[in-house]
Design an enzyme around this catalytic site. Structure first.
Site, PDB file in Angstrom:
ATOM      1  N   HIS A  77     -14.254   0.596   5.901  1.00  0.00           N
ATOM      2  CA  HIS A  77     -13.006   1.457   5.192  1.00  0.00           C
ATOM      3  C   HIS A  77     -12.038   1.589   6.472  1.00  0.00           C
ATOM      4  CE1 HIS A  77     -15.444   1.710   1.750  1.00  0.00           C
ATOM      5  NE2 HIS A  77     -16.421   2.064   2.166  1.00  0.00           N
ATOM      6  N   ASP A 122     -13.979   7.462   0.804  1.00  0.00           N
ATOM      7  CA  ASP A 122     -14.178   6.801   1.842  1.00  0.00           C
ATOM      8  C   ASP A 122     -12.780   5.744   2.151  1.00  0.00           C
ATOM      9  OD1 ASP A 122     -16.656   6.536   2.699  1.00  0.00           O
ATOM     10  OD2 ASP A 122     -17.323   5.570   0.815  1.00  0.00           O
ATOM     11  N   LYS A 179     -23.140   2.109   7.240  1.00  0.00           N
ATOM     12  CA  LYS A 179     -21.741   2.823   7.418  1.00  0.00           C
ATOM     13  C   LYS A 179     -20.980   2.250   8.490  1.00  0.00           C
ATOM     14  CE  LYS A 179     -20.422   5.161   5.094  1.00  0.00           C
ATOM     15  NZ  LYS A 179     -19.477   5.045   3.982  1.00  0.00           N
ATOM     16  N   TYR A 225     -20.128  -1.572   6.193  1.00  0.00           N
ATOM     17  CA  TYR A 225     -18.695  -1.023   5.481  1.00  0.00           C
ATOM     18  C   TYR A 225     -17.945  -0.328   6.702  1.00  0.00           C
ATOM     19  CZ  TYR A 225     -21.066  -0.907   0.903  1.00  0.00           C
ATOM     20  OH  TYR A 225     -21.766  -1.361  -0.230  1.00  0.00           O
TER      21      TYR A 225
END
Length: 372
Positions: free
Chosen positions: A96, A270, A75, A94
């Site tokens: 985002h 997200d 994350k 990730y």
């Protein structure tokens, strides 16, 4: 290269950046893998399993960040993790960033090289590092929605599959991509009435060819969205524009016209969500109501099934981790335009055009940043 794997700290996030088989592969290539103690507990991987695979266990996240050249996570980094990044350090996870200006500001200030799973591309189109988690999230969206439809959880008390003499629930799926296709598979399996909307006729053809008369496909226009959302029991939002904020397809007014007790599951949360009423929630407190409409907007849905998710993610990320570690980030990104598309922030500069546009930053071409 020294590769660091810290334990995830986001609420109810149990996945881990590298699983033991991936560590073994990287160790065999001559890399040193540093794993925070307890990082794999959530997927049932004890420290001993990592040590057997060739990793060295460090006592805490601070030690991992301080020692590693490349940080591999799942994350987006939380503020405490951003504070541990240093100039030139590589972060692969990730991100985002489009709906998250504070995270972007922190990463820019860190001077780190930040490569985002969700914008890495592949030949022929598609997002290979987002796809595994989109598959998981799409499938989970139906079971989460079915759960929320139960009266005890705020829903209208509808069983998606119905029973003889009682019609099934209506599931409307916005987007026929990876999320939408997997949600469709689960909804059809549950016996629901399923409608899939998309602006790509080719994507709708694929859905039609696979599911046939069990699914209704509709070209996504404002009229079509309004018509089907108003009559839905469960609406799944699965629309994505790589690197950009998700388009707001369902207005607050339209949510107010939905049937009382119906459910919204926004898998696009997200990237900011495709419902105007959506705001990110956590596994600890997953739902809220807007009027009589239940919203499930958990920002890390696959974290609820961490073992499946972590192994599926590693199947996709391992070749890229290996390339970055073996060649260095500049050479690896220079040699692979698809991996280069993952470069979002580079030593104080925004390198992805959609992120730059969404957040009002100057865009610096990734090719130039890697020396091409």
């Amino acid at each position: 290269m020294r590769i660091g794997v810290p334990k995830e700290v986001k609420n109810h996030e149990y996945r881990v950046g590298l699983v033991p088989p991936s560590v073994r592969e990287l160790a065999a290539q001559g890399h040193e893998v540093l794993v925070e103690a307890g990082a794999g507990t959530g997927i049932g991987a004890a420290d001993a399993a990592y040590e057997k695979a060739g990793a060295r266990i460090l006592p805490d996240a601070a030690a991992v960040f301080a020692s590693a050249d490349l940080i591999v996570k799942v994350k987006e980094p939380q503020p405490v993790e951003i504070g541990r990044l240093r100039p030139g350090q590589i972060l692969f996870t990730y991100l985002h960033l489009a709906p998250d200006p504070e995270q972007c500001k922190g990463l820019l200030a860190s001077g780190a090289v930040c490569i985002a799973y969700e914008t890495v591309t592949r030949a022929g189109g598609g997002l290979p590092l987002l796809a595994p988690m989109s598959e998981v999230a799409g499938r989970m969206a139906i079971q989460a929605g079915a759960h929320c439809l139960e009266r005890a959880h705020g829903g209208m008390g509808t069983l998606l599959g119905g029973v003889p003499g009682v019609p099934p629930g209506k599931v409307v799926i916005l987007g026929a991509g990876v999320v939408g296709t997997n949600a469709t598979q689960m909804a059809v399996g549950a016996g629901a009435l399923v409608v899939v909307l998309d602006r790509s006729v080719e994507a709708l053809r694929i859905i039609d060819a696979h599911f046939g008369a069990r699914v209704v496909t509709a070209f996504s226009t404002r009229d079509a969205i309004e018509q089907h959302v108003r009559s839905a029991d469960l609406v799944i939002g699965g629309v994505l524009i790589p690197g950009a904020a998700a388009p707001k397809l369902v207005s607050r007014e339209l949510v107010g016209e939905m049937k009382p007790g119906s459910v919204v599951v926004d898998v696009a949360i997200d990237q900011g969500g495709c419902f105007e009423t959506a705001r990110a929630t956590t596994h600890a407190d997953p739902t809220y109501k807007v009027g009589d409409i239940v919203h499930y907007c958990v920002a890390n849905m696959p974290g609820a099934v961490p073992r499946t998710s972590a192994y599926a993610l590693n199947n996709a990320t391992l070749p890229f981790v290996s390339a970055i570690a073996s060649r260095g980030w500049k050479a690896a990104l220079a040699a692979d335009a698809h991996l280069r598309a993952g470069l979002n922030v580079c030593e104080g500069k925004v390198a992805h055009p959609e992120v730059a546009h969404a957040l009002g930053h100057a865009h610096h071409d990734a090719a130039r940043l890697v020396g091409l």
